[in-house]
Every structure is written in structure tokens, then in C-alpha cells.
Design a protein around this motif. Sequence first.
Motif, short mmCIF file in Angstrom:
data_model
loop_
_atom_site.label_atom_id
_atom_site.label_comp_id
_atom_site.label_asym_id
_atom_site.label_seq_id
_atom_site.Cartn_x
_atom_site.Cartn_y
_atom_site.Cartn_z
N LEU A 3 39.44 -34.04 32.86
CA LEU A 3 40.25 -32.97 33.44
C LEU A 3 41.68 -33.08 32.95
N ARG A 4 42.19 -34.30 32.78
CA ARG A 4 43.53 -34.49 32.25
C ARG A 4 43.60 -34.00 30.81
N ILE A 5 42.56 -34.29 30.03
CA ILE A 5 42.52 -33.80 28.65
C ILE A 5 42.58 -32.28 28.66
N PHE A 6 41.78 -31.66 29.54
CA PHE A 6 41.76 -30.21 29.58
C PHE A 6 43.07 -29.64 30.05
N SER A 7 43.83 -30.36 30.86
CA SER A 7 45.16 -29.88 31.23
C SER A 7 46.02 -29.76 29.99
N VAL A 8 45.92 -30.74 29.10
CA VAL A 8 46.67 -30.68 27.85
C VAL A 8 46.06 -29.62 26.94
N TYR A 54 43.95 -40.14 24.14
CA TYR A 54 42.61 -39.61 23.92
C TYR A 54 42.35 -39.23 22.46
N LYS A 55 43.10 -39.84 21.55
CA LYS A 55 42.96 -39.57 20.12
C LYS A 55 41.49 -39.69 19.71
N GLY A 56 41.04 -38.73 18.91
CA GLY A 56 39.67 -38.75 18.43
C GLY A 56 38.70 -37.95 19.30
N THR A 57 39.14 -37.51 20.47
CA THR A 57 38.28 -36.71 21.33
C THR A 57 38.08 -35.34 20.71
N LYS A 58 36.83 -34.97 20.54
CA LYS A 58 36.49 -33.68 19.95
C LYS A 58 36.03 -32.73 21.05
N PHE A 59 36.28 -31.43 20.86
CA PHE A 59 35.91 -30.43 21.85
C PHE A 59 35.62 -29.12 21.13
N ASN A 60 35.02 -28.19 21.84
CA ASN A 60 34.74 -26.84 21.32
C ASN A 60 35.24 -25.83 22.32
N CYS A 61 35.80 -24.74 21.82
CA CYS A 61 36.32 -23.68 22.69
C CYS A 61 35.70 -22.34 22.31
N SER A 62 35.59 -21.49 23.31
CA SER A 62 35.17 -20.11 23.13
C SER A 62 36.15 -19.28 23.95
N LEU A 63 36.93 -18.43 23.29
CA LEU A 63 38.01 -17.69 23.94
C LEU A 63 37.95 -16.21 23.59
#
Length: 182
Positions: A3-8, A54-63
Amino acid sequence: MYLRIFSVIGGLAAAFVADSAMAPDASAAPRDKAFFQSVAGTWKGPGEIVAGKYKGTKFNCSLTGQSVSSTEAGIKLDGTCRVGVFKQPMSAVITQNGKGYKGQFLDGADGKGLDIVSGAVNGDKVVVGINRAQLNGAMVASLRDPNTMNITISVKVEDQMIPVIGLTLDRDLDSIAVGSID
């Protein structure tokens, strides 16, 4: 943690931020509006946290982005970003405010998001200043071509801007309505 990552990451939903000395003049309003209209639509793609805890954390977005109104320059974004099984709603509103821009990601700096405190459009790129408490930074969204957008979020550390999140979005061409001519 996520959740903290997603805040950023909320700062990127905008997917569409450095205090800018380039304030648009009155003739820039139609150009700014044209830029935001060009980035309206559905975008999808991967990103990565490139610095920090959290360096190296990968994510995907759909906007999905829509113009804020028929007369103002700006964009309203909604969608989600996902890290593994964790999925977080994303939203942002960027609107013209005099010669600059204002808005917020998620619920703004008073909540779990960020405030947009400045901004400028220059050609195929928008740069907006972001703020949350003592965190100051910028998000830069630039079109590589009409269907590919790069987004970089940087934070100010001492007197340097350090990139912390990178994202490449592709326009979701499957979501575009098509018609036929009889």
C-alpha cells in the motif's frame, strides 16, 4: 508494504510532474488542451521502482484518461496498478490553474496521495510538480509516438532530482471504437 508503494505509485497515475519556470501564456491554452486530448484514452503497461527501499519492484497499470471539460486543459485519470496479487485503484485530476496546473493523485497530500502544485506542457511532454509533506518532486509524461508514453517520477533529495519510478504505457488500441463507411 505494497500500500505504501502504491501511495508513491499514485503519483504516476497520471499517468500524465518539477517545479517549472515555464508558465504557459494565453496562446498556450489551445496547445495544452490539444496535448491532454491526445493522451485521452486507455493506456496499459509495465513499470518499475528504480530507487529507494522498494527498488526493483515491478508493477503493471491500466489507466483511462478523459478531458476534464470541453473548455479547460487537463485530464481526469482512473484505473488500477497491480503488484503481484495486490491491486490498487488509481485516480488523478490535473487541471489548468491560471498559468500553471493543480490537482491531485488519489486523495491528495492530506490523504494517501500527492498534490499537483505546478505544471507546464511543452510539445509532447507535460511536467508537473508534486508535493506531499516534505516530499517534493516531479512527474514527466512524454509521448514517444501517438501510442507510447513514458512516465518518470523523480523526488528531490537535497539539491538533486532522483528518478524513483519509471513506466512505459502503450495505448490500448483494442478499446478504441471503430466504425465502417457504407
